[in-house]
Design a protein around this motif. Structure first.
Motif, mmCIF file in Angstrom:
data_model
loop_
_atom_site.group_PDB
_atom_site.id
_atom_site.type_symbol
_atom_site.label_atom_id
_atom_site.label_comp_id
_atom_site.label_asym_id
_atom_site.label_seq_id
_atom_site.Cartn_x
_atom_site.Cartn_y
_atom_site.Cartn_z
ATOM 1 N N GLU A 322 0.822 -1.213 0.000
ATOM 2 C CA GLU A 322 0.000 0.000 0.000
ATOM 3 C C GLU A 322 0.850 1.254 0.000
ATOM 4 O OE1 GLU A 322 -2.181 1.478 3.575
ATOM 5 O OE2 GLU A 322 -3.946 1.005 2.373
ATOM 6 N N ASP A 323 1.947 1.264 0.773
ATOM 7 C CA ASP A 323 2.773 2.470 0.812
ATOM 8 C C ASP A 323 3.392 2.763 -0.547
ATOM 9 O OD1 ASP A 323 4.330 0.189 1.065
ATOM 10 O OD2 ASP A 323 5.871 1.151 2.278
ATOM 11 N N ALA A 324 3.713 1.712 -1.309
ATOM 12 C CA ALA A 324 4.246 1.914 -2.661
ATOM 13 C C ALA A 324 3.179 2.502 -3.572
ATOM 14 C CB ALA A 324 4.755 0.592 -3.229
ATOM 15 N N LEU A 325 1.954 1.997 -3.480
ATOM 16 C CA LEU A 325 0.863 2.470 -4.325
ATOM 17 C C LEU A 325 0.592 3.958 -4.091
ATOM 18 C CD1 LEU A 325 -1.208 1.594 -6.423
ATOM 19 C CD2 LEU A 325 -2.752 0.959 -4.567
ATOM 20 N N TYR A 326 0.597 4.377 -2.841
ATOM 21 C CA TYR A 326 0.360 5.785 -2.515
ATOM 22 C C TYR A 326 1.504 6.656 -3.041
ATOM 23 C CZ TYR A 326 -3.728 5.098 0.465
ATOM 24 O OH TYR A 326 -4.997 4.829 0.928
ATOM 25 N N ASP A 351 10.491 11.466 -1.283
ATOM 26 C CA ASP A 351 9.979 10.585 -2.329
ATOM 27 C C ASP A 351 9.803 11.253 -3.679
ATOM 28 O OD1 ASP A 351 9.767 8.401 -0.588
ATOM 29 O OD2 ASP A 351 7.788 9.058 0.108
ATOM 30 N N ALA A 352 9.382 12.514 -3.684
ATOM 31 C CA ALA A 352 9.045 13.162 -4.938
ATOM 32 C C ALA A 352 9.383 14.652 -4.896
ATOM 33 C CB ALA A 352 7.558 12.983 -5.241
ATOM 34 N N ILE A 353 10.104 15.099 -5.921
ATOM 35 C CA ILE A 353 10.456 16.505 -6.073
ATOM 36 C C ILE A 353 10.038 16.941 -7.470
ATOM 37 C CG2 ILE A 353 12.330 18.182 -6.139
ATOM 38 C CD1 ILE A 353 13.914 16.345 -4.305
ATOM 39 N N ALA A 354 9.242 17.988 -7.558
ATOM 40 C CA ALA A 354 8.814 18.504 -8.855
ATOM 41 C C ALA A 354 8.449 19.968 -8.690
ATOM 42 C CB ALA A 354 7.617 17.721 -9.394
ATOM 43 N N GLY A 355 8.868 20.799 -9.651
ATOM 44 C CA GLY A 355 8.623 22.222 -9.513
ATOM 45 C C GLY A 355 9.261 22.728 -8.226
ATOM 46 N N ASN A 356 8.491 23.414 -7.413
ATOM 47 C CA ASN A 356 8.998 23.885 -6.117
ATOM 48 C C ASN A 356 8.483 23.029 -4.961
ATOM 49 O OD1 ASN A 356 6.348 24.615 -6.238
ATOM 50 N ND2 ASN A 356 6.631 26.715 -5.481
ATOM 51 N N LEU A 357 7.964 21.842 -5.281
ATOM 52 C CA LEU A 357 7.393 20.963 -4.261
ATOM 53 C C LEU A 357 8.337 19.823 -3.902
ATOM 54 C CD1 LEU A 357 3.717 20.602 -5.560
ATOM 55 C CD2 LEU A 357 4.562 22.122 -3.770
ATOM 56 N N LYS A 358 8.392 19.551 -2.609
ATOM 57 C CA LYS A 358 9.108 18.382 -2.097
ATOM 58 C C LYS A 358 8.121 17.607 -1.233
ATOM 59 C CE LYS A 358 13.577 20.749 -2.022
ATOM 60 N NZ LYS A 358 14.718 21.185 -1.171
ATOM 61 N N VAL A 359 7.864 16.361 -1.596
ATOM 62 C CA VAL A 359 6.779 15.612 -0.958
ATOM 63 C C VAL A 359 7.276 14.265 -0.462
ATOM 64 C CG1 VAL A 359 4.434 14.734 -1.225
ATOM 65 C CG2 VAL A 359 5.172 16.706 -2.575
ATOM 66 N N GLU A 360 6.967 13.974 0.796
ATOM 67 C CA GLU A 360 7.255 12.662 1.384
ATOM 68 C C GLU A 360 5.931 12.000 1.743
ATOM 69 O OE1 GLU A 360 9.377 9.400 3.072
ATOM 70 O OE2 GLU A 360 9.911 10.973 1.626
ATOM 71 N N VAL A 361 5.766 10.771 1.288
ATOM 72 C CA VAL A 361 4.527 10.031 1.530
ATOM 73 C C VAL A 361 4.770 9.046 2.666
ATOM 74 C CG1 VAL A 361 2.713 8.613 0.491
ATOM 75 C CG2 VAL A 361 3.998 10.237 -0.934
ATOM 76 N N LYS A 362 4.010 9.200 3.749
ATOM 77 C CA LYS A 362 4.269 8.414 4.956
ATOM 78 C C LYS A 362 3.320 7.232 5.127
ATOM 79 C CE LYS A 362 7.009 9.376 7.309
ATOM 80 N NZ LYS A 362 8.446 9.053 7.194
ATOM 81 N N ALA A 363 2.471 6.943 4.157
ATOM 82 C CA ALA A 363 1.528 5.828 4.294
ATOM 83 C C ALA A 363 2.283 4.528 4.545
ATOM 84 C CB ALA A 363 0.679 5.700 3.030
ATOM 85 N N GLY A 364 2.096 3.981 5.728
ATOM 86 C CA GLY A 364 2.715 2.710 6.051
ATOM 87 C C GLY A 364 4.164 2.800 6.477
ATOM 88 N N LYS A 365 4.737 4.008 6.536
ATOM 89 C CA LYS A 365 6.148 4.163 6.886
ATOM 90 C C LYS A 365 6.301 4.662 8.327
ATOM 91 C CE LYS A 365 7.736 5.409 2.231
ATOM 92 N NZ LYS A 365 8.447 6.439 1.458
ATOM 93 N N GLU A 378 0.325 11.991 5.269
ATOM 94 C CA GLU A 378 -0.178 10.769 5.876
ATOM 95 C C GLU A 378 -1.115 10.093 4.865
ATOM 96 O OE1 GLU A 378 0.786 9.688 8.737
ATOM 97 O OE2 GLU A 378 1.800 11.462 9.578
ATOM 98 N N ARG A 379 -1.534 8.886 5.181
ATOM 99 C CA ARG A 379 -2.361 8.099 4.267
ATOM 100 C C ARG A 379 -3.600 8.869 3.802
ATOM 101 N NH1 ARG A 379 -6.639 4.515 4.411
ATOM 102 N NH2 ARG A 379 -6.406 2.608 3.180
ATOM 103 N N GLU A 380 -4.333 9.467 4.735
ATOM 104 C CA GLU A 380 -5.584 10.144 4.377
ATOM 105 C C GLU A 380 -5.363 11.534 3.798
ATOM 106 O OE1 GLU A 380 -8.446 10.086 7.492
ATOM 107 O OE2 GLU A 380 -8.761 7.917 7.357
#
Length: 392
Positions: A322-326, A351-365, A378-380
């Motif tokens: 699930e964390d990979a899917l998110y 996890d993801a950098i694009a434009g001026n955004l830096k995003v970490e997805v914590k679902a399941g981590k 977070e997941r939700e």
């Protein structure tokens, strides 16, 4: 083959309704493909429409034809599924015959649709000489294909010969587009409904068929057909998908993935992954440090639609996390928004950098601290981030 042999593909010549239009109209959930409004319909134009199999390219073309028929004679519109043609000479012959029919009928502007050209090697040889000779100067030609690299390479065969033509990529619905199709308005006011829709989106993805409850095996079969068409081994494809999914969501290398197979070289695995990219199945997020992109370092591979992730997980026997899917969903949506996506890794990973955004997805981590400029989801949080991203 003569033009008369294509009446079944062009039922409007006999005043009949097209099969794809009829099926679209009968679907429980259907929507107008907005990308058709972006095509150039001014002669001369050479349009290219790229995108994965069963994403709705053919249906979109047929709906556009339906609109064109309101103001143009049926004989002014030619649709050819190029898959049926033996070679480019047959294509050229049909186009010349179409031009002759137009002249006899006193038709000035023609609309030519060449569907799935990637199925015919050298298809462009049947079109380019006619453009060079000025035979199509009063026409609008629209070409579709399911292999991005092959068609993009073929596009280069038409330098300065595109006229007003556009190049469009048609992808499965984003979550925001899916929510719109499902009639969700003001999602921020309907949190539970939004989360429920997101759970459905995780299952169906953005493909029209899956959204309407058609068997997933149909889509899988279409991709397997592409593998066979291009001479790929199903065994190697299966093992490569297994390695990709089992290693996710961690960054990895072609060598490491090859080590998870039954002995295929990293060059073979790399070739198959590049092929999956051509078919819009897989995307790649490269490591980025400052302004420098490290293409040879470990990469993050992501599926370009949640349904594709489920299909190839089941087909390969890999466990879908699930964390990979998110994480894949966030990477794909950022890729669509900005045209590229990267990741960062130092004492911490983003996890993801694009434009001026830096995003970490914590679902399941596990939780840890991140710099203030990193958005931690977070997941939700994920569905609402995807909606805001699309609106921004």
């Amino acid at each position: 083959m003569r033009l008369g042999d294509l009446v079944y593909m062009n039922p409007w010549w006999e005043g009949k309704e097209d099969y794809h239009v009829k099926r679209w109209r009968e679907q429980k959930i259907h929507w107008w493909p907005k990308w058709t409004d972006e095509l150039s319909l001014e002669p001369f134009s050479l349009n290219f429409v790229l995108g994965p199999r069963q994403v709705g390219k053919t249906t979109g073309i047929k709906l556009l034809i339906k609109e064109l028929l309101k103001e143009n004679p049926p004989e002014s519109i030619l649709y050819v599924n190029v898959e049926i043609l033996p070679d480019h000479r047959e294509l050229a012959s049909l186009l010349r015959e179409f031009e002759g029919m137009k002249k006899r009928e006193g038709i000035n502007t023609g609309y030519i649709f060449l569907d799935e050209v990637t199925s015919l090697d050298g298809w462009w040889r049947g079109l380019k000489p006619l453009i060079d000779a000025g035979m199509l100067e009063n026409d609008v030609v629209t070409v579709t294909g399911s292999s991005s690299l092959r068609v993009k390479r073929d596009i280069e065969m038409f330098p300065g010969r595109r006229g007003e033509g556009k190049t469009l990529e048609v992808m499965p619905l984003s979550f925001a587009e899916y929510a719109e199709v499902m009639g969700l308005k003001r999602p921020e006011l309907h949190r539970e409904k939004t989360l429920g829709l997101f759970e459905e989106y995780l299952k169906t993805g953005g493909f029209p068929g899956s959204i309407n409850g058609l068997p997933m095996e149909d889509l899988l079969g279409a991709y397997i057909g592409e593998f066979v068409r291009f001479g790929k081994s199903l065994e190697i494809a299966r093992e490569t998908f297994y390695a990709l999914i089992q290693s996710a969501p961690s960054a990895t290398s072609f060598r490491a993935l090859a080590g998870m197979t039954s002995g295929y070289s990293y060059k073979v695995v790399q070739d198959y992954i590049e092929f999956f990219r051509e078919l819009y199945i897989i995307g790649i997020a490269y490591l980025k440090e400052g302004s420098r992109v490290l293409y040879k370092r470990e990469k993050k591979f992501f599926f370009r639609d949640p349904l594709l992730a489920r299909l190839f997980s089941a087909w390969s026997g890999a466990e879908l996390r699930e964390d990979a899917l998110y994480e894949w969903l966030v990477q794909e949506h950022l890729h669509r928004k900005f045209g590229e996506v990267y990741y960062y890794r130092n004492s911490y990973e983003v996890d993801a950098i694009a434009g001026n955004l830096k995003v970490e997805v914590k679902a399941g981590k596990a939780h840890r601290r991140y710099p203030r400029n990193v958005i931690v989801l977070e997941r939700e949080d994920v569905p609402f981030f995807l909606l805001e991203l699309w609106e921004g």
